[in-house]
Write an enzyme that holds these catalytic residues in place. Structure first.
Site, PDB file in Angstrom:
ATOM      1  N   HIS A 216       0.799  -1.226   0.000  1.00  0.00           N
ATOM      2  CA  HIS A 216       0.000   0.000   0.000  1.00  0.00           C
ATOM      3  C   HIS A 216       0.830   1.275   0.000  1.00  0.00           C
ATOM      4  O   HIS A 216       0.274   2.366   0.043  1.00  0.00           O
ATOM      5  CB  HIS A 216      -0.956   0.008   1.199  1.00  0.00           C
TER       6      HIS A 216
HETATM    7  C1  UD1 Z   1      -1.828   5.280   6.510  1.00  0.00           C
HETATM    8  C2  UD1 Z   1      -0.464   5.707   7.068  1.00  0.00           C
HETATM    9  C3  UD1 Z   1       0.542   4.591   6.823  1.00  0.00           C
HETATM   10  C4  UD1 Z   1       0.046   3.262   7.365  1.00  0.00           C
HETATM   11  C5  UD1 Z   1      -1.308   2.967   6.738  1.00  0.00           C
HETATM   12  C6  UD1 Z   1      -1.889   1.670   7.213  1.00  0.00           C
HETATM   13  C7  UD1 Z   1       0.077   8.119   6.969  1.00  0.00           C
HETATM   14  C8  UD1 Z   1       0.836   9.152   6.239  1.00  0.00           C
HETATM   15  N1  UD1 Z   1       0.035   6.893   6.392  1.00  0.00           N
HETATM   16  O1  UD1 Z   1      -1.704   5.176   5.105  1.00  0.00           O
HETATM   17  O2  UD1 Z   1       1.749   4.923   7.477  1.00  0.00           O
HETATM   18  O3  UD1 Z   1       0.960   2.246   7.028  1.00  0.00           O
HETATM   19  O4  UD1 Z   1      -2.195   4.033   7.086  1.00  0.00           O
HETATM   20  O5  UD1 Z   1      -3.092   1.426   6.598  1.00  0.00           O
HETATM   21  O6  UD1 Z   1      -0.464   8.402   8.020  1.00  0.00           O
HETATM   22  N2  UD1 Z   1      -9.612   4.402   3.527  1.00  0.00           N
HETATM   23  C9  UD1 Z   1     -10.710   3.590   3.695  1.00  0.00           C
HETATM   24  N3  UD1 Z   1     -11.124   3.347   4.965  1.00  0.00           N
HETATM   25  C10 UD1 Z   1     -10.501   3.868   6.055  1.00  0.00           C
HETATM   26  C11 UD1 Z   1      -9.385   4.683   5.844  1.00  0.00           C
HETATM   27  C12 UD1 Z   1      -8.952   4.941   4.583  1.00  0.00           C
HETATM   28  O7  UD1 Z   1     -11.305   3.105   2.751  1.00  0.00           O
HETATM   29  O8  UD1 Z   1     -10.939   3.595   7.184  1.00  0.00           O
HETATM   30  C13 UD1 Z   1      -9.155   4.683   2.161  1.00  0.00           C
HETATM   31  C14 UD1 Z   1      -9.434   6.106   1.768  1.00  0.00           C
HETATM   32  O9  UD1 Z   1     -10.054   6.094   0.544  1.00  0.00           O
HETATM   33  C15 UD1 Z   1      -8.069   6.765   1.709  1.00  0.00           C
HETATM   34  C16 UD1 Z   1      -7.117   5.583   1.496  1.00  0.00           C
HETATM   35  O10 UD1 Z   1      -7.762   4.463   2.096  1.00  0.00           O
HETATM   36  O11 UD1 Z   1      -7.974   7.697   0.691  1.00  0.00           O
HETATM   37  C17 UD1 Z   1      -5.785   5.780   2.133  1.00  0.00           C
HETATM   38  O12 UD1 Z   1      -5.920   6.108   3.518  1.00  0.00           O
HETATM   39  P1  UD1 Z   1      -4.936   7.169   4.208  1.00  0.00           P
HETATM   40  O13 UD1 Z   1      -5.323   7.358   5.622  1.00  0.00           O
HETATM   41  O14 UD1 Z   1      -4.775   8.352   3.343  1.00  0.00           O
HETATM   42  O15 UD1 Z   1      -3.517   6.541   4.194  1.00  0.00           O
HETATM   43  P2  UD1 Z   1      -3.007   5.065   4.150  1.00  0.00           P
HETATM   44  O16 UD1 Z   1      -2.533   4.779   2.786  1.00  0.00           O
HETATM   45  O17 UD1 Z   1      -3.982   4.112   4.772  1.00  0.00           O
END
Ligand code: UD1
Length: 371
Positions: A216
């Site tokens: 990811h």
């Molecule tokens: C975040 C952390 C990363 C960690 C990862 C674990 C930062 C900079 N990054 O990255 O270090 O390894 O979490 O997962 O803090 N989404 C959902 N459901 C949720 C949350 C997010 O569907 O509950 C989707 C959203 O569409 C979002 C995407 O996942 O745009 C990415 O989520 P985001 O919180 O931006 O960062 P991660 O890539 O998860």
């Protein structure tokens, strides 16, 4: 002491669980759990609270997904208001996510004592948002709890005073030790994201004859070209040994946006499933022949379980998993040959680093009493 414990994203939850349990009913430390809401849905947040028996957060900032800056800013704005109202004596943050850095910034500026668990880790790769979060958090924290000696050295080199650094071991391993028995009893049966049939342990894949993967990192999955190249390699590996991939929402969204789903469907032994809860994931990993990943925490869990881990990244902030554990950093081009080595019985074996023993929360508590 009134202590705020901060959690925001999936990898934070297994770190705060043992602390919450250790602090339960404590007469000297009143703990308030603050969830920033960086991760918010059942698969990325809710099920971890349930499985790890974490009490519901006292306050949820409900910031949700947004760009790096907007998400960080939202957390800061909402967290400042909570601090002003609740007046905590100390704020403890964990890990390296946006919630970690944002809450530390707020607390430090309000003159509240700040503590960072998992301090001092450095990948030296500033293209990772997590590395920026680690640097910012450690630059302004008052106390540092570390998982390994190399983290202590990094902090000392950056000018932090030795007496404020405490090597306590690994909270993630506390959660693993506490839950391995329960995890072993979970059923390994999954709904496929790219086919109609159920995927069942013992049918489509069997003990030690499958690989688990997780990808990811923005560096690997946010560009169409690099993601497509990865899919080709995953496909190739799956022709030799089945691969089970609990897909992170970021990766899933990119696969759809870039129109790459058909490419994946062409490989019958590449099993895409929804993100798993903690217990099922641990169970899946403990029976795997290897793990292929770009995650941070999984490098540590596989080291504890002594499962060969191939980390597809140029650097790691957790070098102890390479020096002592079963982890290896590799390039995309080397995935197929490295898997081949493992299948020949030449996978990396390691030992368990100091204090990765299930007693880290206890050590942290003993230190909090001194403050
Ligand atoms: C975040 C952390 C990363 C960690 C990862 C674990 C930062 C900079 N990054 O990255 O270090 O390894 O979490 O997962 O803090 N989404 C959902 N459901 C949720 C949350 C997010 O569907 O509950 C989707 C959203 O569409 C979002 C995407 O996942 O745009 C990415 O989520 P985001 O919180 O931006 O960062 P991660 O890539 O998860």
């Amino acid at each position: 002491m009134k202590l705020f414990l901060i959690a925001g994203a999936r990898p934070n939850f297994m770190k705060i669980a043992p602390l919450m349990h250790a602090l339960e009913g404590n007469k000297n430390i009143e703990v308030l759990l603050i969830h920033t809401g960086q991760h918010y849905d059942l698969s990325m947040s809710g099920q971890f609270f349930e499985e790890l028996n974490i009490p519901s957060p006292h306050i949820n900032l409900e910031v949700g997904s947004a760009s790096q800056a907007i998400q960080t800013a939202r957390i800061m704005e909402r967290f400042e208001a909570v601090c002003l109202q609740e007046k905590p004596d100390a704020v403890m943050v964990v890990g390296d996510v946006n919630s970690t850095a944002a809450c530390t910034l707020v607390a430090a500026k309000l003159g509240i004592t700040t503590m960072h668990y998992e301090a001092g880790l450095r990948s030296r790769d500033r293209s990772m948002p997590e590395e920026i979060n680690r640097l910012v958090t450690d630059a302004i924290s008052d106390y540092f709890f570390t998982t390994s000696r190399d983290a202590d050295d990094n902090l000392i080199q950056e000018g932090q005073p030795k007496e404020k650094i405490f090597m306590v071991g690994n909270l993630m391993i506390d959660s693993l030790v506490a839950n391995l028995g329960k995890a072993t009893k979970t059923e390994l049966c999954f709904t496929s994201l790219n086919r109609t049939q159920q995927i069942v342990f013992g049918l489509q894949f069997i003990k030690k004859q499958y690989g688990v993967m997780t990808f990811h990192r923005p560096n690997n999955v946010d560009e169409k070209e690099s993601l497509a190249r990865l899919i080709d390699v995953w496909g190739k590996v799956s022709q030799v040994i089945p691969l089970v991939f609990p897909v992170h929402p970021r990766t899933y969204k990119n696969i759809q946006t870039f129109g790459l789903q058909d490419k994946i469907n062409a490989f019958p032994h590449l099993y895409f499933i929804a993100p798993l809860g903690y217990l099922q994931f641990i169970n899946l990993v403990q029976h795997a022949a290897f793990v292929l990943t770009d995650s941070g925490g999984i490098q540590e869990e596989t080291t504890y379980l002594n499962i060969p881990c191939l980390t597809v990244r140029p650097t790691t902030e957790r070098p102890i998993t390479i020096w002592e554990g079963s982890n290896k950093l590799i390039k995309v081009n080397d995935i197929v040959s490295e898997v081949d080595l493992i299948l020949q019985g030449k996978g990396k074996k390691g030992s368990i680093p100091k204090y990765w023993d299930g007693k880290t929360a206890e050590r942290i508590l003993n230190i909090l009493y001194i403050f």
